[in-house]
Write a protein that holds these residues in place. Structure first.
Motif, PDB file in Angstrom:
ATOM      1  N   PHE A  29     -20.887  -4.322  15.888  1.00 56.65           N
ATOM      2  CA  PHE A  29     -21.086  -3.296  14.866  1.00 56.65           C
ATOM      3  C   PHE A  29     -19.733  -2.756  14.391  1.00 56.65           C
ATOM      4  CE2 PHE A  29     -21.873   1.134  13.596  1.00 56.65           C
ATOM      5  CZ  PHE A  29     -22.733   0.899  12.545  1.00 56.65           C
ATOM      6  N   VAL A  30     -18.823  -2.461  15.323  1.00 54.76           N
ATOM      7  CA  VAL A  30     -17.494  -1.967  14.964  1.00 54.76           C
ATOM      8  C   VAL A  30     -16.746  -3.025  14.152  1.00 54.76           C
ATOM      9  CG1 VAL A  30     -15.239  -1.315  15.908  1.00 54.76           C
ATOM     10  CG2 VAL A  30     -17.322  -0.324  16.856  1.00 54.76           C
ATOM     11  N   SER A  31     -16.871  -4.272  14.545  1.00 54.03           N
ATOM     12  CA  SER A  31     -16.226  -5.360  13.809  1.00 54.03           C
ATOM     13  C   SER A  31     -16.764  -5.438  12.379  1.00 54.03           C
ATOM     14  CB  SER A  31     -16.460  -6.676  14.542  1.00 54.03           C
ATOM     15  OG  SER A  31     -15.969  -7.752  13.793  1.00 54.03           O
ATOM     16  N   ALA A  32     -18.060  -5.289  12.210  1.00 48.80           N
ATOM     17  CA  ALA A  32     -18.657  -5.322  10.872  1.00 48.80           C
ATOM     18  C   ALA A  32     -18.139  -4.164  10.017  1.00 48.80           C
ATOM     19  CB  ALA A  32     -20.174  -5.273  10.972  1.00 48.80           C
ATOM     20  N   ILE A  33     -18.036  -2.986  10.612  1.00 49.51           N
ATOM     21  CA  ILE A  33     -17.510  -1.829   9.877  1.00 49.51           C
ATOM     22  C   ILE A  33     -16.053  -2.082   9.464  1.00 49.51           C
ATOM     23  CG2 ILE A  33     -16.899   0.626  10.083  1.00 49.51           C
ATOM     24  CD1 ILE A  33     -19.873   0.143   9.770  1.00 49.51           C
ATOM     25  N   MET A  34     -15.277  -2.668  10.355  1.00 53.94           N
ATOM     26  CA  MET A  34     -13.882  -2.962  10.038  1.00 53.94           C
ATOM     27  C   MET A  34     -13.769  -3.981   8.902  1.00 53.94           C
ATOM     28  SD  MET A  34     -12.164  -0.930  11.845  1.00 53.94           S
ATOM     29  CE  MET A  34     -10.525  -1.546  11.618  1.00 53.94           C
ATOM     30  N   VAL A  35     -14.648  -4.961   8.878  1.00 48.24           N
ATOM     31  CA  VAL A  35     -14.643  -5.952   7.789  1.00 48.24           C
ATOM     32  C   VAL A  35     -14.937  -5.258   6.466  1.00 48.24           C
ATOM     33  CG1 VAL A  35     -15.890  -7.918   6.820  1.00 48.24           C
ATOM     34  CG2 VAL A  35     -15.165  -7.957   9.207  1.00 48.24           C
ATOM     35  N   VAL A  36     -15.913  -4.361   6.472  1.00 50.30           N
ATOM     36  CA  VAL A  36     -16.262  -3.636   5.248  1.00 50.30           C
ATOM     37  C   VAL A  36     -15.071  -2.805   4.780  1.00 50.30           C
ATOM     38  CG1 VAL A  36     -17.714  -1.783   4.334  1.00 50.30           C
ATOM     39  CG2 VAL A  36     -18.733  -3.609   5.689  1.00 50.30           C
ATOM     40  N   LEU A  37     -14.403  -2.138   5.698  1.00 53.59           N
ATOM     41  CA  LEU A  37     -13.238  -1.328   5.322  1.00 53.59           C
ATOM     42  C   LEU A  37     -12.104  -2.196   4.787  1.00 53.59           C
ATOM     43  CD1 LEU A  37     -13.134   1.299   8.214  1.00 53.59           C
ATOM     44  CD2 LEU A  37     -13.797   1.662   5.845  1.00 53.59           C
ATOM     45  N   GLN A  38     -11.883  -3.353   5.376  1.00 55.20           N
ATOM     46  CA  GLN A  38     -10.833  -4.252   4.897  1.00 55.20           C
ATOM     47  C   GLN A  38     -11.135  -4.756   3.488  1.00 55.20           C
ATOM     48  OE1 GLN A  38      -7.833  -5.205   6.222  1.00 55.20           O
ATOM     49  NE2 GLN A  38      -8.220  -3.538   7.650  1.00 55.20           N
ATOM     50  N   VAL A  39     -12.376  -5.104   3.232  1.00 57.82           N
ATOM     51  CA  VAL A  39     -12.763  -5.565   1.887  1.00 57.82           C
ATOM     52  C   VAL A  39     -12.579  -4.437   0.883  1.00 57.82           C
ATOM     53  CG1 VAL A  39     -14.734  -6.287   0.484  1.00 57.82           C
ATOM     54  CG2 VAL A  39     -14.316  -7.361   2.696  1.00 57.82           C
ATOM     55  N   PHE A  40     -12.949  -3.211   1.277  1.00 54.57           N
ATOM     56  CA  PHE A  40     -12.778  -2.059   0.398  1.00 54.57           C
ATOM     57  C   PHE A  40     -11.302  -1.849   0.069  1.00 54.57           C
ATOM     58  CE2 PHE A  40     -12.043   2.517  -0.116  1.00 54.57           C
ATOM     59  CZ  PHE A  40     -12.804   2.744  -1.236  1.00 54.57           C
ATOM     60  N   GLU A  41     -10.431  -1.894   1.079  1.00 55.04           N
ATOM     61  CA  GLU A  41      -8.996  -1.727   0.850  1.00 55.04           C
ATOM     62  C   GLU A  41      -8.453  -2.852  -0.025  1.00 55.04           C
ATOM     63  OE1 GLU A  41      -6.729  -1.255   4.409  1.00 55.04           O
ATOM     64  OE2 GLU A  41      -8.011   0.370   5.141  1.00 55.04           O
ATOM     65  N   TYR A  42      -8.914  -4.071   0.194  1.00 53.93           N
ATOM     66  CA  TYR A  42      -8.466  -5.208  -0.624  1.00 53.93           C
ATOM     67  C   TYR A  42      -8.825  -4.981  -2.090  1.00 53.93           C
ATOM     68  CZ  TYR A  42      -8.489  -9.770  -2.817  1.00 53.93           C
ATOM     69  OH  TYR A  42      -8.305 -10.798  -3.698  1.00 53.93           O
ATOM     70  N   ARG A  43     -10.028  -4.526  -2.331  1.00 55.40           N
ATOM     71  CA  ARG A  43     -10.448  -4.300  -3.724  1.00 55.40           C
ATOM     72  C   ARG A  43      -9.635  -3.189  -4.371  1.00 55.40           C
ATOM     73  NH1 ARG A  43     -17.015  -5.084  -3.351  1.00 55.40           N
ATOM     74  NH2 ARG A  43     -16.929  -7.330  -2.990  1.00 55.40           N
ATOM     75  N   GLN A  44      -9.361  -2.131  -3.603  1.00 59.53           N
ATOM     76  CA  GLN A  44      -8.553  -1.039  -4.145  1.00 59.53           C
ATOM     77  C   GLN A  44      -7.141  -1.540  -4.469  1.00 59.53           C
ATOM     78  OE1 GLN A  44      -9.575   1.699  -5.107  1.00 59.53           O
ATOM     79  NE2 GLN A  44     -11.330   2.319  -3.919  1.00 59.53           N
ATOM     80  N   ASP A  45      -6.560  -2.316  -3.560  1.00 62.40           N
ATOM     81  CA  ASP A  45      -5.212  -2.851  -3.791  1.00 62.40           C
ATOM     82  C   ASP A  45      -5.198  -3.818  -4.969  1.00 62.40           C
ATOM     83  OD1 ASP A  45      -4.306  -1.371  -1.667  1.00 62.40           O
ATOM     84  OD2 ASP A  45      -4.302  -3.052  -0.248  1.00 62.40           O
ATOM     85  N   TYR A  46      -6.226  -4.634  -5.091  1.00 65.56           N
ATOM     86  CA  TYR A  46      -6.285  -5.584  -6.205  1.00 65.56           C
ATOM     87  C   TYR A  46      -6.420  -4.846  -7.535  1.00 65.56           C
ATOM     88  CZ  TYR A  46      -7.499  -9.598  -9.024  1.00 65.56           C
ATOM     89  OH  TYR A  46      -7.503 -10.554  -9.995  1.00 65.56           O
ATOM     90  N   ARG A  47      -7.215  -3.784  -7.545  1.00 68.01           N
ATOM     91  CA  ARG A  47      -7.368  -2.989  -8.768  1.00 68.01           C
ATOM     92  C   ARG A  47      -6.030  -2.353  -9.144  1.00 68.01           C
ATOM     93  NH1 ARG A  47     -11.447   0.557  -7.372  1.00 68.01           N
ATOM     94  NH2 ARG A  47     -12.923  -1.076  -7.846  1.00 68.01           N
ATOM     95  N   GLN A  48      -5.303  -1.848  -8.160  1.00 66.42           N
ATOM     96  CA  GLN A  48      -3.999  -1.254  -8.414  1.00 66.42           C
ATOM     97  C   GLN A  48      -3.018  -2.322  -8.902  1.00 66.42           C
ATOM     98  OE1 GLN A  48      -2.261   0.610  -4.995  1.00 66.42           O
ATOM     99  NE2 GLN A  48      -0.933   1.911  -6.218  1.00 66.42           N
ATOM    100  N   LEU A  49      -3.053  -3.505  -8.301  1.00 65.05           N
ATOM    101  CA  LEU A  49      -2.190  -4.605  -8.744  1.00 65.05           C
ATOM    102  C   LEU A  49      -2.492  -4.980 -10.188  1.00 65.05           C
ATOM    103  CD1 LEU A  49      -0.130  -6.894  -8.141  1.00 65.05           C
ATOM    104  CD2 LEU A  49      -2.097  -8.272  -7.439  1.00 65.05           C
ATOM    105  N   SER A  50      -3.767  -5.040 -10.540  1.00 68.97           N
ATOM    106  CA  SER A  50      -4.143  -5.371 -11.922  1.00 68.97           C
ATOM    107  C   SER A  50      -3.617  -4.315 -12.894  1.00 68.97           C
ATOM    108  CB  SER A  50      -5.658  -5.478 -12.044  1.00 68.97           C
ATOM    109  OG  SER A  50      -6.142  -6.530 -11.252  1.00 68.97           O
ATOM    110  N   THR A  51      -3.691  -3.056 -12.487  1.00 70.16           N
ATOM    111  CA  THR A  51      -3.177  -1.975 -13.332  1.00 70.16           C
ATOM    112  C   THR A  51      -1.673  -2.123 -13.528  1.00 70.16           C
ATOM    113  OG1 THR A  51      -4.891  -0.497 -12.504  1.00 70.16           O
ATOM    114  CG2 THR A  51      -3.002   0.529 -13.562  1.00 70.16           C
TER     115      THR A  51
END
Length: 110
Positions: A29-51
Motif C-alpha cells: 500500500f505504501v509503495s502504491a502511494i509512493m508511485v502515485v506521488l512520483q507520477v504526480f511530481e513528474y506531471r508537475q515537473d513536465y508541465r513546468q518544463l513545457s511552460t
C-alpha cells in the motif's frame, strides 16, 4: 499435552503469518502511494518544463525580431552615410526648398 503444545505452536505460527501478511500488505500500500506521488511530481515537473520551453520559444522569437529591427536601423544609418559620402547627396537649404500645395476641392473644405 503434545496436542496442546502443537496447537500453541500452530497458533504462534498462524499469528506470525498474519503479522507478516499485514506488514507486506502495508508495504504494498505504501509503495502504491509512493508511485502515485512520483507520477504526480513528474506531471508537475513536465508541465513546468513545457511552460519554460514555451517561454524560451517566445523569447527567441522576440530576440529574432529585435535583431531584424537593429539591422533595419543600422541599414538606415548606412544608407544615409553612403548617400552623403559616395553620391555626394545633401539636404537642400530652406531657400532652395519649394512647398507645393494642391487646390482644395469642395469636399475637403467641409
Amino acid at each position: 499435552m503434545k496436542t496442546e503444545a502443537i496447537e500453541k505452536i500452530s497458533n504462534k505460527l498462524q499469528t506470525k503469518k498474519t503479522i507478516v501478511y499485514a506488514v507486506l500488505l502495508l508495504l504494498v500500500f505504501v509503495s502504491a502511494i509512493m508511485v502515485v506521488l512520483q507520477v504526480f511530481e513528474y506531471r508537475q515537473d513536465y508541465r513546468q518544463l513545457s511552460t519554460f520551453m514555451r517561454e524560451r520559444d517566445d523569447l527567441n522569437a522576440e530576440w529574432g525580431r529585435l535583431l531584424i529591427e537593429q539591422q533595419t536601423f543600422g541599414a538606415t544609418a548606412q544608407i544615409g552615410t553612403r548617400a552623403v559620402t559616395q553620391l555626394r547627396m545633401y539636404s537642400p537649404p530652406i531657400a532652395q526648398t519649394v512647398v507645393i500645395s494642391l487646390p482644395q476641392t469642395s469636399e475637403q473644405k467641409k
